[in-house]
Design an enzyme around this catalytic site. Structure first.
Site, PDB file in Angstrom:
ATOM      1  CB  CYS A  45     -95.769  56.998  85.307  1.00  0.00           C
ATOM      2  SG  CYS A  45     -95.463  58.155  86.677  1.00  0.00           S
ATOM      3  CB  CYS A  49     -91.840  60.444  87.542  1.00  0.00           C
ATOM      4  SG  CYS A  49     -92.776  59.621  88.864  1.00  0.00           S
ATOM      5  CB  SER A  50     -90.208  56.708  85.224  1.00  0.00           C
ATOM      6  OG  SER A  50     -89.532  56.785  86.478  1.00  0.00           O
ATOM      7  CB  CYS A  51     -94.914  55.031  88.721  1.00  0.00           C
ATOM      8  SG  CYS A  51     -94.488  56.354  89.875  1.00  0.00           S
TER       9      CYS A  51
HETATM   10 FE    FE Z   1     -93.754  57.836  88.288  1.00  0.00          FE
END
Ligand code: FE
Length: 198
Positions: A104, A107-109
């Site tokens: 991602c 961010c951190s998906c």
């Molecule tokens: Fe994300």
């Protein structure tokens, strides 16, 4: 903040914000404490073992493999994994010639229902930037060395669509049970930083 229950026990600003936000949502009737507890329970069920069950089933059942590649969410639900409230899940099939790496960049998906909470490095700026720029170099840091002819495709997980990798079934696992196969599938194999081996 002093009106919050147990406010004096909260340590970080993030914890204080979380408690205040939950209290506000509950006070406005947007969510109930029971709904929050249920969501936490569902989220905590997510772990790499769930994704590994899917991979093992796909390795042993061609029909399931076809479903998984067509509709990851339906394939997860077929194994009893709760996908309600989660973004759609896509599954990327690795082959001898094509290797997928998931990142991602924003961010951190992460597909938490099937892989659990993302590992710390997945959220790091270094991984997010370098996975795109130098995927072969990045996976090399996990000890993953792919043949030169294998093309590496980097896929962006987003808020709207989450991805997991269906790795190549390793040689030497012929005749193994689903349970045996699931036991060798690691978190990194389903992100694409590592490949399963025996
Ligand atoms: Fe994300």
């Amino acid at each position: 903040m002093s009106a919050l229950p147990y406010a004096d026990l909260l340590e970080t600003d993030g914890e204080k914000l979380l408690v205040a936000l939950r209290a506000a949502l509950e006070a406005k009737g947007i969510v109930t404490p029971q709904e929050v507890a249920e969501r936490i329970r569902i989220t905590d069920q997510g772990s790499p073992a769930q994704g590994a069950r899917m991979v093992a089933r796909a390795w042993t059942d061609p029909e399931y493999r076809a479903l998984m590649l067509k509709d990851g969410t339906a394939a997860a639900e077929a194994l009893g994994i709760v996908m309600r409230g989660a973004p759609p899940l896509g599954v990327l099939e690795n082959t001898a010639d094509l290797h997928h790496l998931v990142v991602c960049t924003l961010c951190s998906c992460y597909p938490r229902a099937v892989l659990g909470y993302p590992p710390f490095w997945f959220k790091s700026a270094a991984y997010r930037a370098r996975a795109v720029r130098d995927p072969r170099g990045v996976i090399g840091e996990w000890g993953t060395v792919l043949p030169e002819h294998t093309r590496i495709v980097v896929v962006d997980s987003t808020a709207d669509y989450r991805w997991m990798v269906l790795p190549v079934r390793p040689a030497g696992t012929e005749g193994w049970s689903e349970e045996q196969l699931a036991a060798i599938v690691r978190e990194g194999d389903m992100i694409g930083v590592t490949v399963p081996g025996v």
